[in-house]
Design a protein around this motif. Structure first.
Motif, PDB file in Angstrom:
ATOM      1  N   GLY A 179      46.685  27.691  41.839  1.00  0.00           N
ATOM      2  CA  GLY A 179      46.298  28.953  42.466  1.00  0.00           C
ATOM      3  C   GLY A 179      44.841  28.994  42.886  1.00  0.00           C
ATOM      4  N   PHE A 180      43.962  28.367  42.107  1.00  0.00           N
ATOM      5  CA  PHE A 180      42.546  28.354  42.447  1.00  0.00           C
ATOM      6  C   PHE A 180      42.306  27.581  43.749  1.00  0.00           C
ATOM      7  CE2 PHE A 180      41.684  28.616  37.622  1.00  0.00           C
ATOM      8  CZ  PHE A 180      41.758  30.000  37.662  1.00  0.00           C
ATOM      9  N   GLU A 181      43.013  26.472  43.925  1.00  0.00           N
ATOM     10  CA  GLU A 181      42.875  25.699  45.164  1.00  0.00           C
ATOM     11  C   GLU A 181      43.376  26.492  46.365  1.00  0.00           C
ATOM     12  OE1 GLU A 181      43.488  21.076  44.187  1.00  0.00           O
ATOM     13  OE2 GLU A 181      45.133  22.331  43.453  1.00  0.00           O
ATOM     14  N   ILE A 182      44.465  27.232  46.157  1.00  0.00           N
ATOM     15  CA  ILE A 182      45.037  28.021  47.250  1.00  0.00           C
ATOM     16  C   ILE A 182      44.068  29.103  47.703  1.00  0.00           C
ATOM     17  CG2 ILE A 182      46.851  29.687  47.847  1.00  0.00           C
ATOM     18  CD1 ILE A 182      48.750  28.050  46.088  1.00  0.00           C
ATOM     19  N   ILE A 183      43.530  29.871  46.753  1.00  0.00           N
ATOM     20  CA  ILE A 183      42.647  30.964  47.169  1.00  0.00           C
ATOM     21  C   ILE A 183      41.344  30.437  47.753  1.00  0.00           C
ATOM     22  CG2 ILE A 183      41.462  31.329  44.954  1.00  0.00           C
ATOM     23  CD1 ILE A 183      41.694  34.371  45.593  1.00  0.00           C
ATOM     24  N   LYS A 184      40.862  29.320  47.242  1.00  0.00           N
ATOM     25  CA  LYS A 184      39.644  28.734  47.797  1.00  0.00           C
ATOM     26  C   LYS A 184      39.850  28.368  49.262  1.00  0.00           C
ATOM     27  CE  LYS A 184      36.249  25.041  47.066  1.00  0.00           C
ATOM     28  NZ  LYS A 184      35.866  23.874  46.215  1.00  0.00           N
ATOM     29  N   THR A 185      41.010  27.798  49.576  1.00  0.00           N
ATOM     30  CA  THR A 185      41.299  27.387  50.955  1.00  0.00           C
ATOM     31  C   THR A 185      41.448  28.583  51.887  1.00  0.00           C
ATOM     32  OG1 THR A 185      42.397  25.372  50.191  1.00  0.00           O
ATOM     33  CG2 THR A 185      42.875  26.098  52.434  1.00  0.00           C
ATOM     34  N   ILE A 186      42.214  29.590  51.468  1.00  0.00           N
ATOM     35  CA  ILE A 186      42.433  30.724  52.379  1.00  0.00           C
ATOM     36  C   ILE A 186      41.169  31.540  52.577  1.00  0.00           C
ATOM     37  CG2 ILE A 186      44.895  30.811  51.824  1.00  0.00           C
ATOM     38  CD1 ILE A 186      44.378  33.346  50.216  1.00  0.00           C
ATOM     39  N   ARG A 187      40.327  31.629  51.553  1.00  0.00           N
ATOM     40  CA  ARG A 187      39.062  32.361  51.728  1.00  0.00           C
ATOM     41  C   ARG A 187      38.124  31.594  52.656  1.00  0.00           C
ATOM     42  NH1 ARG A 187      41.755  36.178  50.343  1.00  0.00           N
ATOM     43  NH2 ARG A 187      41.444  37.389  48.421  1.00  0.00           N
ATOM     44  N   LYS A 209      36.617  32.573  36.840  1.00  0.00           N
ATOM     45  CA  LYS A 209      36.768  31.608  37.928  1.00  0.00           C
ATOM     46  C   LYS A 209      37.625  32.177  39.051  1.00  0.00           C
ATOM     47  CE  LYS A 209      38.111  26.836  39.024  1.00  0.00           C
ATOM     48  NZ  LYS A 209      38.579  25.537  38.482  1.00  0.00           N
ATOM     49  N   GLY A 210      38.752  32.803  38.683  1.00  0.00           N
ATOM     50  CA  GLY A 210      39.634  33.380  39.690  1.00  0.00           C
ATOM     51  C   GLY A 210      38.955  34.450  40.511  1.00  0.00           C
ATOM     52  N   LEU A 211      38.191  35.302  39.863  1.00  0.00           N
ATOM     53  CA  LEU A 211      37.490  36.367  40.574  1.00  0.00           C
ATOM     54  C   LEU A 211      36.345  35.803  41.415  1.00  0.00           C
ATOM     55  CD1 LEU A 211      37.436  39.077  37.758  1.00  0.00           C
ATOM     56  CD2 LEU A 211      38.958  38.956  39.740  1.00  0.00           C
ATOM     57  N   ASP A 212      35.645  34.804  40.891  1.00  0.00           N
ATOM     58  CA  ASP A 212      34.551  34.181  41.643  1.00  0.00           C
ATOM     59  C   ASP A 212      35.044  33.512  42.923  1.00  0.00           C
ATOM     60  OD1 ASP A 212      32.584  34.983  39.929  1.00  0.00           O
ATOM     61  OD2 ASP A 212      32.425  33.066  38.859  1.00  0.00           O
ATOM     62  N   LEU A 213      36.263  32.991  42.899  1.00  0.00           N
ATOM     63  CA  LEU A 213      36.821  32.319  44.072  1.00  0.00           C
ATOM     64  C   LEU A 213      37.369  33.295  45.110  1.00  0.00           C
ATOM     65  CD1 LEU A 213      38.636  29.291  42.393  1.00  0.00           C
ATOM     66  CD2 LEU A 213      36.648  29.193  43.902  1.00  0.00           C
ATOM     67  N   GLY A 214      37.374  34.586  44.767  1.00  0.00           N
ATOM     68  CA  GLY A 214      37.831  35.578  45.732  1.00  0.00           C
ATOM     69  C   GLY A 214      39.062  36.340  45.326  1.00  0.00           C
ATOM     70  N   GLY A 215      39.510  36.165  44.073  1.00  0.00           N
ATOM     71  CA  GLY A 215      40.636  36.943  43.580  1.00  0.00           C
ATOM     72  C   GLY A 215      40.259  38.409  43.427  1.00  0.00           C
ATOM     73  N   ASP A 216      41.245  39.277  43.495  1.00  0.00           N
ATOM     74  CA  ASP A 216      40.993  40.710  43.429  1.00  0.00           C
ATOM     75  C   ASP A 216      41.460  41.339  42.123  1.00  0.00           C
ATOM     76  OD1 ASP A 216      40.205  41.430  46.433  1.00  0.00           O
ATOM     77  OD2 ASP A 216      41.812  39.952  46.481  1.00  0.00           O
ATOM     78  N   ASP A 217      42.390  40.687  41.442  1.00  0.00           N
ATOM     79  CA  ASP A 217      42.881  41.207  40.167  1.00  0.00           C
ATOM     80  C   ASP A 217      43.487  40.058  39.382  1.00  0.00           C
ATOM     81  OD1 ASP A 217      43.431  42.979  38.160  1.00  0.00           O
ATOM     82  OD2 ASP A 217      44.806  44.225  39.322  1.00  0.00           O
ATOM     83  N   TYR A 218      43.759  40.314  38.107  1.00  0.00           N
ATOM     84  CA  TYR A 218      44.205  39.271  37.193  1.00  0.00           C
ATOM     85  C   TYR A 218      45.196  39.892  36.216  1.00  0.00           C
ATOM     86  CZ  TYR A 218      43.097  34.524  35.568  1.00  0.00           C
ATOM     87  OH  TYR A 218      43.128  33.182  35.287  1.00  0.00           O
ATOM     88  N   LEU A 219      46.394  39.347  36.127  1.00  0.00           N
ATOM     89  CA  LEU A 219      47.418  39.877  35.235  1.00  0.00           C
ATOM     90  C   LEU A 219      47.910  38.756  34.331  1.00  0.00           C
ATOM     91  CD1 LEU A 219      48.906  42.527  34.679  1.00  0.00           C
ATOM     92  CD2 LEU A 219      50.598  41.876  36.392  1.00  0.00           C
ATOM     93  N   VAL A 220      47.819  38.978  33.015  1.00  0.00           N
ATOM     94  CA  VAL A 220      48.173  37.950  32.035  1.00  0.00           C
ATOM     95  C   VAL A 220      49.638  38.095  31.634  1.00  0.00           C
ATOM     96  CG1 VAL A 220      47.670  37.024  29.744  1.00  0.00           C
ATOM     97  CG2 VAL A 220      45.805  37.841  31.199  1.00  0.00           C
TER      98      VAL A 220
END
Length: 223
Positions: free
Chosen positions: A58-66, A88-99
């Motif tokens: 998921g981190f690679e995906i969001i990094k690419t689309i951003r 890390k997820g938020l720094d890469l451009g994520g907007d929310d996080y659900l565990v």
């Protein structure tokens, strides 16, 4: 509205899609390569994205689309409840996080919150343009207080145009968004439905707001 869910646990994927389909049109992918390809089409209002995926995580995906300038809101799903992963997820451009595990009601609430923050969804769940108000695909739209009934595809097309008012949408984007990747119709269906929408909006004076951008697609803005 269209949501993309990328999750490799097939049982969980099926469950998430079933829940979200109560309110949205949902596309799905079970690995990172397919998820990235679909996300790159830039046709989604939000993406629900697992972190640990085969092929690409998921981190690679969001990094690419951003990096490509795609600003679609992303809610990460993960079984790992570590501060490092959340940051890390938020720094890469994520907007929310659900565990994981999570309740269905919480997922829906998080997705709707993302849509409100991005401007895709109003506080009352309505979408507006000038005096046009879309209250949900099961209801007639309102224009200056009058009701107008649209077919499902007509509604989804108008909704997509209004959500991206002022932006140029290609025919390919519109086709993929409204009819989907697996549709057996041809691209010409976009022109046919644009004609129908304009005819229905003409009595209200909005038919000229749907403007053709020659050789590219369409945009919705005041003429």
């Amino acid at each position: 509205m269209r949501i993309l869910v990328v999750e490799d646990n097939l049982a969980l994927l099926e469950s998430i899609v079933k829940v979200l389909k109560q309110d949205f049109v949902v596309d799905q992918a079970s690995d990172g390569e397919d998820g990235l390809f679909m996300a790159m089409q830039n046709i989604y209002d939000a993406i629900v994205l697992d972190v640990m995926l085969p092929e690409k995580n998921g981190f690679e995906i969001i990094k690419t689309i951003r990096q490509e300038g795609i600003k679609t809101p992303v809610c990460f799903l993960t079984a790992r409840d570590s501060l490092e992963d959340r940051v890390k997820g938020l720094d890469l451009g994520g907007d929310d996080y659900l565990v994981k595990p999570f309740q269905a009601a919480e997922l829906i609430a998080r997705v709707k919150a993302l849509l409100r923050r991005s401007g895709s969804l109003g506080i009352d769940h309505a979408i507006t343009y000038e005096t046009i108000k879309l209250n949900g695909k099961e209801y007639p739209i309102e224009i200056s207080g009058q009701h107008l009934k649209l077919t499902l595809k007509q509604y989804e097309l108008l909704e997509y145009l209004i959500q991206n008012k002022g932006a140029i949408l290609t025919k390919e984007q519109i086709y993929d968004r409204v009819w989907g990747f697996e549709s057996d119709t041809t691209m010409e269906i976009v022109e046919v439905f644009m004609h129908h929408i304009r005819k229905k909006l003409e009595p209200f004076g909005y038919h000229k707001d749907i403007q053709t951008v020659r050789g590219i697609g369409y945009t919705m803005k005041r003429p």
